[in-house]
Enzyme design. Structure first.
Site, PDB file in Angstrom:
ATOM      1  CG  ASN A   1      55.584 -52.949   3.743  1.00  0.00           C
ATOM      2  OD1 ASN A   1      55.164 -53.433   4.788  1.00  0.00           O
ATOM      3  ND2 ASN A   1      54.865 -52.146   2.985  1.00  0.00           N
TER       4      ASN A   1
ATOM      5  CG  LEU B   1      60.471 -55.061  20.884  1.00  0.00           C
ATOM      6  CD1 LEU B   1      61.764 -54.963  21.672  1.00  0.00           C
ATOM      7  CD2 LEU B   1      59.471 -55.879  21.672  1.00  0.00           C
TER       8      LEU B   1
ATOM      9  CD  GLU C   1      62.786 -49.053  10.586  1.00  0.00           C
ATOM     10  OE1 GLU C   1      62.524 -49.544  11.696  1.00  0.00           O
ATOM     11  OE2 GLU C   1      62.063 -48.176  10.051  1.00  0.00           O
TER      12      GLU C   1
ATOM     13  CG  ASP D   1      53.837 -45.111  13.990  1.00  0.00           C
ATOM     14  OD1 ASP D   1      52.928 -44.551  14.633  1.00  0.00           O
ATOM     15  OD2 ASP D   1      54.513 -44.534  13.112  1.00  0.00           O
TER      16      ASP D   1
END
Lengths: 239, 363
Positions: free
Chosen positions: A111, A131, A79, A134
């Site tokens: 990242n 999932l 994340e 963005d």
């Protein structure tokens, strides 16, 4: 006995979008050989290996669901957002106090677009999850999308042959984009999971995003892909 | 920005200054051709994606890279123009790249470029048939197409050296991981040995069969500018030093070091000569023998160095940008402290109440 304190999301609010192309300061190992996984999993042994990776794990919903389903498997979420990854970290710390399980799941603030090969050896992963990525709708932001022709080569590199990528989106355009990119990529094939595939069953219901979509009676589209051998090598066997 | 190139096919140096390409043989310089002219848009348009415009040449035209094969020379320029010339330096083909090219490689069958967006493309020798090969997430700083044409090696600003199969570059063979800053330049010393220098001021010799470093040398002086190879010698340049190493088996040992009066921009070497371009700007040629540079020679012939374009090293990454988040963690720490204090005082209050209830009951 002190009551275990679970983190509350309102203390971890952060803007949804983060520029993956810029140089935030991350902690990442120079190479997979020097990665100390015991920092993340106190019970991690030298012969263990992380096998599942949730790319953009958000608030950790999928990992919390998968962890007890695959208690022998180490899994990690990547994340990029500081506060969100901090939330997941605190969530697992609390869960582990309350339960005997959840020692096999954790989060790393990093990242995924840049540092997958720093964490994983070639062919290490068995499953990858993308999932509700963005959408980055604007054309000028397309290069921030987590699925692109260039990045697919990296996903194919860290996944073993036969490994699976699970994707979900509630935005049809994003789902179509992912399907188009994966199926046109020589190292991936669309895959229909058998009924026994436990991971496939929890794709929609386990994440915060997914639950929100269900509540709003929206639709989610899933697509799963299998990492296959390079067809090019086979064709050129004679030359 | 590689503007000095040793052309082994003609045993001469090629030098790009501004838009002019020069050839240096036997210390004589000769102007070959002016590069970077934007091709006229013709019918043979490259396939364009919907909604995208054809790339157009833009910006000042100056040479940023040169590559050679037996029958051809390829030149990339700052204005996105990519050109090939025959050995009489007649322009054979030209095209405009999607983004500014950072490196170029040429064989008798293909031209490959890497660009500032981190992508690599191949073209036919006629510079048509552009094909996407691979993409890094940051700028590709250097690139090598292996002589056996089996691998494309690219290095980027995110400390990575990536070895991909060729032409099926979507299939990554391996990564060479060890640098802690941008990887500036790579050289293939043999089918199994690669040399790299990076912004972490390290020179690393890699064993390609194990993907492991076999030797790491720290820089004698600040940042590396470039490296060059004339078997068995390697020349490593910092801004004022040229350090020569000899490669024996898989070990590098220093044989000599030269200090220059001016900052070095680029270097190229043959078996007997070293060409050095400095920031003055000046072009210097040295004799090179047994790993030692000596006898600076004057360059005869006209070279207009006034058109010289300086190059700049990339910015280093290790700038800590957690300023905003330090605040977040501080607030979190305070919040947790306050919560704990509240918990404690609440618990203390409950205990007190229990105690007084007891005494009340007893009493």
């Amino acid at each position: 006995m002190t009551k275990v304190k679970y983190p509350q999301k309102r203390n971890y609010r952060q803007r949804a979008h983060s520029n993956p192309l810029s140089d935030h300061s991350f902690d990442y190992p120079v190479s997979p050989d020097v990665m100390d996984w015991t920092k993340l999993y106190p019970r991690f042994k030298p012969e263990n290996e992380v096998k599942f990776c949730d790319i953009g794990c958000g608030y950790g919903g999928l990992l919390v669901t998968l962890s007890p389903m695959f208690p022998e498997t180490y899994m990690v979420g990547f994340e990029i957002r500081v506060k969100v990854s901090d939330y997941v970290n605190d969530r697992f710390l609390a869960l582990r106090q309350d339960n005997e399980v959840y020692h096999n799941a954790g989060v790393i603030r990093t990242n995924a677009m840049k540092y997958l090969p720093n964490f994983f050896r070639k062919g290490q992963l068995e499953k990858m999850f993308i999932l509700y990525p963005d959408p980055h709708f604007k054309k000028c932001k397309h290069k921030w999308r987590i699925v692109s022709e260039g990045l697919l080569a990296e996903y194919a590199y860290v996944l073993k042959v036969g490994g699976l990528v699970y994707t979900v989106s509630d935005v049809k355009e994003v789902h179509d984009w992912m399907v188009e990119h994966f199926t046109n990529f020589p190292l991936f094939e669309r895959y229909d999971p058998p009924a026994e595939d436990k991971a496939a069953q929890v794709l929609i219901g386990s994440t915060e995003e997914g639950k929100k979509v269900l509540r709003n009676k929206g639709q989610s589209w899933t697509a799963i892909f299998k990492r296959v051998e390079d067809p090019y090598v086979k064709n050129c066997a004679g030359t | 920005m590689s503007v000095l190139h040793y052309d082994k096919h003609t045993n001469s140096f090629l030098l790009g200054v501004g838009a002019n390409l020069y050839q240096l043989s036997e210390n004589r310089a000769k102007l070959l051709v002016k590069c970077g002219e934007a091709p006229e848009t013709t019918e043979k348009e490259e396939p364009i994606k919907e909604g995208e415009k054809a790339p157009r040449a833009e910006g000042p035209a100056y040479i940023t890279g040169v590559a050679t094969c037996e029958g051809r020379v390829a030149v990339i320029s700052n204005n996105k123009v990519v050109e090939t010339f025959d050995r009489d330096f007649q322009r054979v083909a030209s095209t405009v790249a999607i983004k500014r090219a950072t490196s170029v490689q040429i064989t008798d069958k293909t031209v490959v470029i890497s660009d500032k967006a981190g992508d690599a493309y191949s073209y036919s020798t006629a510079l048509t048939d552009r094909k996407y090969l691979l993409g890094h997430v940051s700028v590709v700083m250097d690139m090598i197409l292996t002589p056996d044409l089996n691998f494309l090696i690219t290095c980027d600003r995110d400390e990575k050296i990536r070895i991909s199969h060729f032409p099926n570059c979507y299939n990554i063979h391996s990564y060479l991981l060890g640098h802690q800053e941008y990887v500036l330049k790579i050289l293939l010393l043999s089918p199994n040995l690669l040399l790299s220098v990076g912004g972490d001021q390290k020179l690393i010799l890699w064993d390609l069969s194990t993907s492991q470093p076999v030797q790491t040398l720290p820089s004698p002086q600040e940042d590396y500018i470039t490296i060059s190879y004339s078997p068995p010698y390697i020349l490593a340049c910092n801004s004022r030093h040229v350090t020569v190493y000899k490669l024996t088996d898989t070990t590098l040992t220093q044989t000599s070091q030269l200090v220059t009066d001016h900052d070095i921009i680029d270097v190229a070497s043959s078996d007997s000569r070293v060409a050095l371009l400095t920031r003055e700007p000046k072009l210097e040629i040295y004799q090179f023998s047994e790993g030692v540079m000596s006898g600076k020679c004057e360059v005869e012939g006209e070279i207009d160095l006034s058109q010289f374009k300086d190059s700049v090293l990339p910015e280093k990454k290790k700038v800590v940008r957690t300023a905003g988040f330090a605040e977040y963690f501080e607030r979190k720490r305070k919040r947790i402290e306050e919560e704990n204090l509240k918990e404690e005082s609440k618990q203390a209050h409950i205990n007190l109440q229990e105690k007084s209830k007891e005494t009340h009951l007893k009493g």
